[in-house]
Scaffold this motif. Sequence first.
Motif, PDB file in Angstrom:
ATOM      1  N   TYR A   1     -20.842 -24.268 -26.754  1.00 30.75           N
ATOM      2  CA  TYR A   1     -21.151 -22.861 -26.533  1.00 30.75           C
ATOM      3  C   TYR A   1     -20.622 -22.036 -27.710  1.00 30.75           C
ATOM      4  CZ  TYR A   1     -22.001 -24.514 -21.807  1.00 30.75           C
ATOM      5  OH  TYR A   1     -22.480 -25.202 -20.719  1.00 30.75           O
ATOM      6  N   LEU A   2     -21.530 -21.396 -28.409  1.00 30.82           N
ATOM      7  CA  LEU A   2     -21.163 -20.587 -29.563  1.00 30.82           C
ATOM      8  C   LEU A   2     -20.639 -19.231 -29.093  1.00 30.82           C
ATOM      9  CD1 LEU A   2     -21.154 -20.077 -32.640  1.00 30.82           C
ATOM     10  CD2 LEU A   2     -23.500 -19.238 -32.394  1.00 30.82           C
ATOM     11  N   LEU A   3     -19.422 -18.901 -29.507  1.00 28.39           N
ATOM     12  CA  LEU A   3     -18.829 -17.619 -29.140  1.00 28.39           C
ATOM     13  C   LEU A   3     -18.334 -16.905 -30.384  1.00 28.39           C
ATOM     14  CD1 LEU A   3     -16.614 -18.462 -26.007  1.00 28.39           C
ATOM     15  CD2 LEU A   3     -18.890 -17.468 -26.054  1.00 28.39           C
ATOM     16  N   GLN A   4     -18.666 -15.620 -30.488  1.00 29.78           N
ATOM     17  CA  GLN A   4     -18.035 -14.780 -31.485  1.00 29.78           C
ATOM     18  C   GLN A   4     -16.729 -14.238 -30.870  1.00 29.78           C
ATOM     19  OE1 GLN A   4     -20.634 -12.134 -33.692  1.00 29.78           O
ATOM     20  NE2 GLN A   4     -22.449 -13.294 -33.079  1.00 29.78           N
ATOM     21  N   ASN A   5     -16.175 -13.194 -31.424  1.00 27.64           N
ATOM     22  CA  ASN A   5     -14.941 -12.652 -30.854  1.00 27.64           C
ATOM     23  C   ASN A   5     -15.161 -12.272 -29.395  1.00 27.64           C
ATOM     24  OD1 ASN A   5     -15.053 -11.430 -33.935  1.00 27.64           O
ATOM     25  ND2 ASN A   5     -13.141 -12.408 -33.387  1.00 27.64           N
ATOM     26  N   ALA A   6     -14.324 -12.801 -28.509  1.00 27.19           N
ATOM     27  CA  ALA A   6     -14.447 -12.518 -27.079  1.00 27.19           C
ATOM     28  C   ALA A   6     -13.132 -11.927 -26.585  1.00 27.19           C
ATOM     29  CB  ALA A   6     -14.791 -13.786 -26.310  1.00 27.19           C
TER      30      ALA A   6
ATOM     31  N   ILE B   1     -15.305 -14.110 -37.436  1.00 22.16           N
ATOM     32  CA  ILE B   1     -14.119 -13.909 -36.598  1.00 22.16           C
ATOM     33  C   ILE B   1     -12.845 -13.750 -37.429  1.00 22.16           C
ATOM     34  CG2 ILE B   1     -15.161 -15.231 -34.722  1.00 22.16           C
ATOM     35  CD1 ILE B   1     -13.058 -17.442 -35.360  1.00 22.16           C
ATOM     36  N   GLY B   2     -12.919 -14.033 -38.719  1.00 21.44           N
ATOM     37  CA  GLY B   2     -11.724 -14.142 -39.548  1.00 21.44           C
ATOM     38  C   GLY B   2     -10.973 -12.860 -39.799  1.00 21.44           C
ATOM     39  N   LYS B   3     -11.622 -11.711 -39.596  1.00 20.68           N
ATOM     40  CA  LYS B   3     -10.964 -10.431 -39.851  1.00 20.68           C
ATOM     41  C   LYS B   3     -10.471  -9.756 -38.572  1.00 20.68           C
ATOM     42  CE  LYS B   3     -13.905  -9.633 -43.912  1.00 20.68           C
ATOM     43  NZ  LYS B   3     -14.913  -8.738 -44.533  1.00 20.68           N
ATOM     44  N   SER B   4     -10.613 -10.444 -37.457  1.00 16.90           N
ATOM     45  CA  SER B   4     -10.355  -9.805 -36.161  1.00 16.90           C
ATOM     46  C   SER B   4      -8.945 -10.031 -35.634  1.00 16.90           C
ATOM     47  CB  SER B   4     -11.351 -10.336 -35.133  1.00 16.90           C
ATOM     48  OG  SER B   4     -11.136 -11.727 -34.936  1.00 16.90           O
ATOM     49  N   GLY B   5      -8.221 -10.993 -36.174  1.00 13.55           N
ATOM     50  CA  GLY B   5      -6.890 -11.299 -35.657  1.00 13.55           C
ATOM     51  C   GLY B   5      -6.890 -12.365 -34.586  1.00 13.55           C
ATOM     52  N   SER B   6      -7.889 -12.347 -33.703  1.00 16.17           N
ATOM     53  CA  SER B   6      -7.965 -13.371 -32.662  1.00 16.17           C
ATOM     54  C   SER B   6      -9.422 -13.627 -32.282  1.00 16.17           C
ATOM     55  CB  SER B   6      -7.153 -12.960 -31.427  1.00 16.17           C
ATOM     56  OG  SER B   6      -7.531 -11.687 -30.971  1.00 16.17           O
ATOM     57  N   TRP B   7      -9.703 -14.853 -31.927  1.00 15.05           N
ATOM     58  CA  TRP B   7     -11.065 -15.251 -31.554  1.00 15.05           C
ATOM     59  C   TRP B   7     -11.258 -15.083 -30.046  1.00 15.05           C
ATOM     60  CZ3 TRP B   7     -12.506 -21.053 -30.889  1.00 15.05           C
ATOM     61  CH2 TRP B   7     -13.859 -21.169 -30.507  1.00 15.05           C
ATOM     62  N   LEU B   8     -10.481 -15.787 -29.252  1.00 14.31           N
ATOM     63  CA  LEU B   8     -10.543 -15.657 -27.795  1.00 14.31           C
ATOM     64  C   LEU B   8      -9.268 -14.943 -27.358  1.00 14.31           C
ATOM     65  CD1 LEU B   8     -11.642 -19.348 -27.084  1.00 14.31           C
ATOM     66  CD2 LEU B   8     -13.124 -17.357 -27.417  1.00 14.31           C
ATOM     67  N   ARG B   9      -9.396 -13.723 -26.900  1.00 13.67           N
ATOM     68  CA  ARG B   9      -8.225 -12.867 -26.657  1.00 13.67           C
ATOM     69  C   ARG B   9      -8.187 -12.402 -25.211  1.00 13.67           C
ATOM     70  NH1 ARG B   9      -5.475  -8.673 -30.326  1.00 13.67           N
ATOM     71  NH2 ARG B   9      -4.534  -7.154 -28.911  1.00 13.67           N
TER      72      ARG B   9
ATOM     73  N   SER C   1      -6.880 -18.753 -32.523  1.00 14.15           N
ATOM     74  CA  SER C   1      -7.952 -19.264 -31.664  1.00 14.15           C
ATOM     75  C   SER C   1      -7.873 -18.711 -30.244  1.00 14.15           C
ATOM     76  CB  SER C   1      -7.927 -20.796 -31.627  1.00 14.15           C
ATOM     77  OG  SER C   1      -8.365 -21.331 -32.846  1.00 14.15           O
ATOM     78  N   LEU C   2      -6.685 -18.809 -29.631  1.00 15.37           N
ATOM     79  CA  LEU C   2      -6.523 -18.371 -28.241  1.00 15.37           C
ATOM     80  C   LEU C   2      -5.254 -17.534 -28.147  1.00 15.37           C
ATOM     81  CD1 LEU C   2      -7.291 -18.479 -25.216  1.00 15.37           C
ATOM     82  CD2 LEU C   2      -5.977 -20.620 -25.055  1.00 15.37           C
ATOM     83  N   ALA C   3      -5.396 -16.267 -27.783  1.00 11.76           N
ATOM     84  CA  ALA C   3      -4.253 -15.355 -27.763  1.00 11.76           C
ATOM     85  C   ALA C   3      -4.115 -14.704 -26.393  1.00 11.76           C
ATOM     86  CB  ALA C   3      -4.418 -14.283 -28.835  1.00 11.76           C
ATOM     87  N   PHE C   4      -2.879 -14.680 -25.900  1.00 11.20           N
ATOM     88  CA  PHE C   4      -2.546 -13.930 -24.694  1.00 11.20           C
ATOM     89  C   PHE C   4      -1.545 -12.852 -25.065  1.00 11.20           C
ATOM     90  CE2 PHE C   4      -4.348 -17.567 -22.580  1.00 11.20           C
ATOM     91  CZ  PHE C   4      -4.851 -17.056 -21.384  1.00 11.20           C
ATOM     92  N   TYR C   5      -1.895 -11.600 -24.780  1.00 12.20           N
ATOM     93  CA  TYR C   5      -1.033 -10.458 -25.064  1.00 12.20           C
ATOM     94  C   TYR C   5      -0.641  -9.765 -23.761  1.00 12.20           C
ATOM     95  CZ  TYR C   5      -2.155 -10.567 -30.091  1.00 12.20           C
ATOM     96  OH  TYR C   5      -2.291 -10.930 -31.408  1.00 12.20           O
ATOM     97  N   ASN C   6       0.647  -9.475 -23.623  1.00  9.86           N
ATOM     98  CA  ASN C   6       1.132  -8.640 -22.520  1.00  9.86           C
ATOM     99  C   ASN C   6       0.575  -9.087 -21.171  1.00  9.86           C
ATOM    100  OD1 ASN C   6       2.456  -6.930 -24.452  1.00  9.86           O
ATOM    101  ND2 ASN C   6       0.466  -6.010 -24.877  1.00  9.86           N
ATOM    102  N   SER C   7       0.686 -10.372 -20.915  1.00  7.72           N
ATOM    103  CA  SER C   7       0.102 -10.959 -19.712  1.00  7.72           C
ATOM    104  C   SER C   7       1.165 -11.710 -18.915  1.00  7.72           C
ATOM    105  CB  SER C   7      -1.045 -11.898 -20.088  1.00  7.72           C
ATOM    106  OG  SER C   7      -2.081 -11.184 -20.751  1.00  7.72           O
TER     107      SER C   7
END
Length: 385
Positions: A62-67, A96-104, A141-147
């Motif tokens: 499954y192709l995903l851009q920034n999610a 996705i390289g300029k966004s900081g995170s891909w799956l956030r 690749s996979l980021a969890f913030y304030n969770s």
Amino acid sequence: MIQILIILTLFYCSSAISTYNVQSFGAKSDGKSDSTKAFLNAWGAACAATSPATIYVPQGRYLLQNAYFEGKSCKNTAITMRIDGTLVAPSDYNIIGKSGSWLRFERVTGVSIYGGTIDAQGTQLWACKKAGKACPQGATSLAFYNSNNIVISGLTSSNSQMFHVLIYGCKNAYLVNMKISADGNSPNTDGIHVQHSTGVTIMNSHIGTGDDCVSIGPGASNLWIENLACGPGHGVSIGSLGWDLQEAGVQNITVKTATFSGTQNGVRVKTWARPSNGFVRNVLFQHVVMSNVQNPIIIDQNYCPHNENCPNQASGVKISDVTYQDIHGTSAMQVAVKFDCSKTRPCTGITLDQVNLAYKGKPAIATCANAGGTAAGVVEPSSCL
């Protein structure tokens, strides 16, 4: 009996799990069609559900851009993402390289991810960086913030542009049976980075990458790492700490039953040679095997790459109460134990207990600077504390 059946029926209905198949929302498993919107719509449906919900990802690519999976307006605190397929990033690293995170995931509670593979296709970005070209910093690749109350189990992460997994500002995260892989020369591809988070557990995982297998940043506390296989990579590293004058400390860290194979470092504490009010305390490294590791045990408080922004200064980070217990194996360098502590805030309370490290069948060496502590049991190389 009838009343009991009614109660059981009501309980069953109230606890029923709603399942949302991403293909029902338009996701394609061909690895070419953009499925970002479908995944976000499935997330929205799960968030709106009044009972525990599962987002199901069938086999396929499954192709995903920034999610961005946002939890601020999510009413559901029991969402499971069960992945049988592979989530793949665009081949063009700029997307996705300029966004900081891909799956956030941000401000979510009770999210669990089970199984599956995420492939960030970072090899071309690594090549760009190695060539010294102008290229984006790259995305985690996979980021969890304030969770809160996060579970990641059985996930495989490969070829991340930067960090594979980031846990930042979180409380209670459980990462188990992780498999993380990237080329040993890939830049800044830390396996798992934990910062400003408490109650994080990492267990039964194999990490091989181009930077730290696990990196521990400012504000990390009550971190438990157990049954870790690391290699290639830079080991388990507390730091770099002390870049900022006002910085949260690191405390209550346990790393036990770990194996390091051919890594640059084993267990490391690293701080910038800059003024800071930070600290590292109450750390236990226990039951650790080193196999041809360049720096099995190291504290480096004079980190100052390229002698920029920190030469001729001393680290203000106070390191205390660090225990090394049952550490054995082989060093790739003659100096197997190195404590290079701050000249203004020396290390205190270092304990070596049953440490046995050899260098090519010969005695290894330990070096100390501004470090105080004790040794117990058999300690080879001989303690310099």
